[in-house]
Design an enzyme around this catalytic site. Structure first.
Site, PDB file in Angstrom:
ATOM      1  N   CYS A  30       0.848  -1.191   0.000  1.00  0.00           N
ATOM      2  CA  CYS A  30       0.000   0.000   0.000  1.00  0.00           C
ATOM      3  C   CYS A  30       0.883   1.240   0.000  1.00  0.00           C
ATOM      4  O   CYS A  30       1.981   1.232   0.559  1.00  0.00           O
ATOM      5  CB  CYS A  30      -0.843   0.049   1.265  1.00  0.00           C
ATOM      6  SG  CYS A  30      -1.819  -1.425   1.465  1.00  0.00           S
ATOM      7  N   TYR A 169      -5.315 -13.098  -4.494  1.00  0.00           N
ATOM      8  CA  TYR A 169      -4.820 -12.669  -3.184  1.00  0.00           C
ATOM      9  C   TYR A 169      -5.503 -13.455  -2.076  1.00  0.00           C
ATOM     10  O   TYR A 169      -6.735 -13.431  -1.958  1.00  0.00           O
ATOM     11  CB  TYR A 169      -5.096 -11.167  -3.062  1.00  0.00           C
ATOM     12  CG  TYR A 169      -4.707 -10.497  -1.765  1.00  0.00           C
ATOM     13  CD1 TYR A 169      -3.481 -10.752  -1.145  1.00  0.00           C
ATOM     14  CD2 TYR A 169      -5.553  -9.565  -1.184  1.00  0.00           C
ATOM     15  CE1 TYR A 169      -3.127 -10.103   0.026  1.00  0.00           C
ATOM     16  CE2 TYR A 169      -5.207  -8.903  -0.012  1.00  0.00           C
ATOM     17  CZ  TYR A 169      -3.989  -9.184   0.587  1.00  0.00           C
ATOM     18  OH  TYR A 169      -3.641  -8.540   1.747  1.00  0.00           O
ATOM     19  N   HIS A 172      -2.926 -12.217   4.647  1.00  0.00           N
ATOM     20  CA  HIS A 172      -3.184 -11.124   5.593  1.00  0.00           C
ATOM     21  C   HIS A 172      -4.516 -11.186   6.333  1.00  0.00           C
ATOM     22  O   HIS A 172      -4.927 -10.208   6.925  1.00  0.00           O
ATOM     23  CB  HIS A 172      -3.106  -9.755   4.863  1.00  0.00           C
ATOM     24  CG  HIS A 172      -1.711  -9.426   4.451  1.00  0.00           C
ATOM     25  ND1 HIS A 172      -1.408  -8.966   3.207  1.00  0.00           N
ATOM     26  CD2 HIS A 172      -0.553  -9.490   5.107  1.00  0.00           C
ATOM     27  CE1 HIS A 172      -0.107  -8.762   3.111  1.00  0.00           C
ATOM     28  NE2 HIS A 172       0.439  -9.074   4.265  1.00  0.00           N
ATOM     29  N   ASP A 265       3.264  -9.731   9.278  1.00  0.00           N
ATOM     30  CA  ASP A 265       3.999  -9.721   8.017  1.00  0.00           C
ATOM     31  C   ASP A 265       5.006  -8.567   7.999  1.00  0.00           C
ATOM     32  O   ASP A 265       6.135  -8.714   7.542  1.00  0.00           O
ATOM     33  CB  ASP A 265       2.980  -9.573   6.869  1.00  0.00           C
ATOM     34  CG  ASP A 265       3.614  -9.702   5.506  1.00  0.00           C
ATOM     35  OD1 ASP A 265       4.693 -10.301   5.406  1.00  0.00           O
ATOM     36  OD2 ASP A 265       3.024  -9.199   4.531  1.00  0.00           O
TER      37      ASP A 265
END
Ligand code: ADP
Ligand code: SF4
Length: 689
Positions: A30, A169, A172, A265
């Site tokens: 991001c 994806y 997360h 992460d």
């Protein structure tokens, strides 16, 4: 010339139908630019490609308004209209010969759809993880079919834009396929729930759909978190994480593996070192013949080589190292390893996304400014008038960055520092638990300064106004830049109280500066840390005292310890560590007064008074700019010398802000700045078709 030991990092690697020119892979991250600032997004990704990353990916790109992240700013590919914005990014990456990847995603209930106001859907009906007063509904078979169709359509659009790698994806604990996999979330009774095979069905379908749609021309990557660090309850690398990899081993063209959630992460340096994910992800290579990319804040080329040689990874994945130094691969390629601006693992970059604004970085002040200010991480225009000398006073992050960048512009610079060593707070704080990497802020700049013959450095040179003017006069410097920093105050004034605290002198009152200056914190007696700063310092000092076996109480007016570190993804890690060390934590209380060897606390909303007996109190409250020199010079400098102040001596903030201030000062030096104009380019949202 590149060191032949690093040749292996520059081998091309095939990913399905496409080939990456080297092993440097900027994984999706991001940056708070996305759909709102598409030129900013494109320019930043383009700079990474220019810096040598063989693959450069977008951040998460939403595929439908039924899963949108407002107020956070990610990418968007909802309809054809979004294509031209993303086109800018693909083109910018291709312009430098790199592969462009896109992480399309539907995040189910992980996004509350505050903008679209579409009720969020989830694998099963459940409460939100956050405190949104709404509850997502369980997806029907039709909803599943819809998401599959939207994903396929987004993949086709991504292909038509020109992206080379298209993600599915599932990491997360954010992405819908990951929720389907999760035993604790997926309580479905149909063929998408129950056995692991059933829970993996949706992920398999998305992979097959994507392959089917774009397989011939684009590579299909799977981003998968092999472990959630949630024990039995979650996906684990020696349990279902491994089984999923084995089950889908050959289906994607590339495995991009990590651990979940984002706070795990992107561990900060306080909680994990380089390569910290390896114990979890190491098995993946042995379970698939497809190339594997993994992350772990890699900044050392030797570690990178060993990752490839030991068969742990095919690609060196990076988000933060590529943010701190977009030119990391180029520097290795050109044999300039010592020029790498190493990430310090502070997560100021993540705080951009967490607070819904464009990214910034402690080490790289140009991050987020590539487009709007035309700042390049490696190039800075020469000064118009190189005869102008500059005296920079204060060798902390602001002063070091200013001196280095002014020097790179060709100016004659003198840097004077009062202390024996350069580095200011970056150096002082690096001696505190978990902050050793803070040193890199000083080390990188000092290394670069050594190469600049037009910059002179003087340590042990505390200057007063008279000496500064005398020096400027004798050296022909017409500009003085003050970067003298700030100091912590001890009077209790901060956010929660604006008036001085009552103190009868019965307790030793210290500041973080006292501790960093060598105050003996190991002396006996209970310690009270009063944290009205809410960033890392209070928690770090509590850790320091607790590790020295002191009885420690941390009092904070905030609702939780080190509250702002939620933005650096650290809060839970910090609190767990302090509790483990036996630190007593009292939230939502103000230190009202010190009397008779006791600290009197009051609840922030009144009442709830309690007392704590302690031998010393450390006040982590406000910082006062060291501005004496500024006032004296403002009075005495006269017309001939211009004086500016930057960093903490103007407005105390983060190290990132001080570095930025130093950089901006150097960029703007000698330029005509129109004080009435907006100082950067803006991106306007279209107002119609
Ligand atoms: P910043 O984060 O803004 O760079 P720091 O506190 O890290 O601020 O650094 C300020 C530096 O300035 C410190 O290293 C301090 O020793 C130095 N300094 C402060 N006053 C003077 C002075 N009068 N002359 C020279 N150096 C000074
Ligand atoms: Fe690394 Fe900190 Fe920069 Fe993020 S902000 S890239 S963690 S130095």
């Amino acid at each position: 010339m590149r060191d032949p030991r690093y040749d292996i990092l520059f081998e091309p690697v095939q990913i399905g139908p496409v080939t990456a020119r080297n092993r440097f892979y900027q994984v999706p991250h991001c940056n708070g630019l996305g759909h709102l600032y598409p030129r900013g997004e494109a320019c930043q990704r383009g700079v990474k490609a220019e810096g040598g990353w063989g693959v450069v990916s977008t951040q998460e790109v939403e595929i439908h308004p039924s899963s949108e992240w407002s107020p956070y700013i990610e990418g968007r590919l909802w309809d054809d209209g979004d294509m031209k914005r993303l086109q800018l990014t693909a083109d910018a990456v291709h312009a430098h010969g790199s592969l462009a990847a896109i992480e399309i995603t539907h995040n189910g209930h992980a996004s509350a759809n505050l903008y679209s106001r579409i009720p969020p859907m989830a694998v099963a009906a459940m409460q939100f993880d956050t405190m949104e007063p709404m509850q997502p509904y369980a997806m029907t078979r039709r909803d599943i079919a819809d998401v599959r169709r939207w994903h396929r359509r987004a993949a086709l659009r991504a292909r038509d834009i020109g992206f080379d790698i298209i993600y599915v994806y599932a990491a997360h604990d954010l992405a819908l396929p990951f929720h389907f996999l999760s035993r604790r979330r997926n309580t479905r009774a149909d063929q998408y729930g129950g056995s692991l095979e059933n829970r993996a069905r949706f992920l398999r379908e998305l992979l097959e759909d994507t392959r089917d749609a774009v397989g011939g021309s684009c590579a299909v990557a799977l981003r998968f978190a092999v472990d959630e660090l949630a024990g039995e309850e979650g996906i684990t690398a020696d349990g279902e994480g491994r089984e999923v990899v084995e089950m889908l081993a050959e289906l994607p063209d590339l495995w991009d593996v990590n651990i979940s959630d984002w706070t795990n992460d992107s561990l900060t340096a306080r909680f994990g070192g380089e390569g910290f994910q390896q114990p979890y992800t190491a098995f993946v290579k042995s379970a698939t013949t497809k190339p594997v990319v993994g992350v772990g804040r890699f900044t050392s080329p030797d570690t990178m080589v060993s990752m490839v040689k030991n068969g742990a990874l095919d690609f060196i994945g990076a988000a933060r190292p590529s943010i701190a130094d977009p030119f990391l691969p180029k520097k290795i390629e050109e044999g300039r390893v010592e020029d790498i601006r190493e990430c310090i693992g502070c997560n100021i970059c993540a705080s951009g996304d967490m607070t819904g604004r464009p990214i910034c970085c402690t080490q790289n002040p140009t991050m987020g400014e590539e487009y709007r200010r035309d700042w390049h991480p490696e190039k800075i225009p020469p000064a118009r008038d190189k005869t102008a000398g500059v005296l920079v006073i204060g060798g902390g992050p602001a002063g070091l960055e200013a001196a280095m960048s002014l020097g790179r512009r060709g100016l004659r610079v003198t840097l004077a520092e009062a202390g024996e060593q350069f580095g200011g707070r970056a150096l002082r704080e690096s001696a505190l638990p978990g902050l050793a990497t803070w040193r890199r802020v000083a080390d990188y700049r000092l290394g670069q300064l050594q190469k600049l013959t037009n910059v002179e450095l003087f340590a042990q040179s505390e200057l007063n106004a008279e000496q500064a003017l005398e020096f400027a006069d004798s050296s022909g410097a017409k500009h003085i830049v003050l970067a003298t920093g700030a100091e912590w105050t001890r009077d209790g004034i901060g956010r929660a109280r604006r008036a001085q605290m009552e103190d009868d002198g019965s307790m030793k009152v210290l500041t973080p500066d006292d501790i960093m200056a060598g105050e003996n914190f190991k002396e006996a007696g209970a310690a009270l840390i009063y944290d009205d700063d809410h960033y890392y310092m209070g928690g770090v000092l509590a850790e320091l005292f607790a590790r020295a076996d002191a009885e420690v109480t941390l009092v904070t007016p905030a609702a939780e310890v080190s509250a702002w570190t939620r933005n650096t993804l650290e809060q839970a890690h910090i609190e767990r560590r302090l509790r483990k060390l036996g630190v007593r934590i009292i939230e939502r209380h103000i230190l009202a007064r010190i009397r008779g060897g006791e600290a009197e606390l009051q609840h922030v909303n009144g009442g709830g008074a309690q007392t704590i007996a302690a031998a010393r109190a450390v006040m982590v409250t406000a910082r006062r700019p060291r501005e004496g020199l500024w006032h004296a010079l403002s009075k005495n400098a006269g017309e001939k010398i211009r004086v500016a102040r930057i960093g903490d001596c103007l407005a105390p903030a983060t190290i990132a802000a001080a570095v930025y201030a130093g950089h901006r000062c150097a960029r703007e030096f000698g330029e005509e700045i129109d004080a009435d104009a907006v100082p950067f380019k803006r991106e306007y949202v279209e107002t119609g078709e």
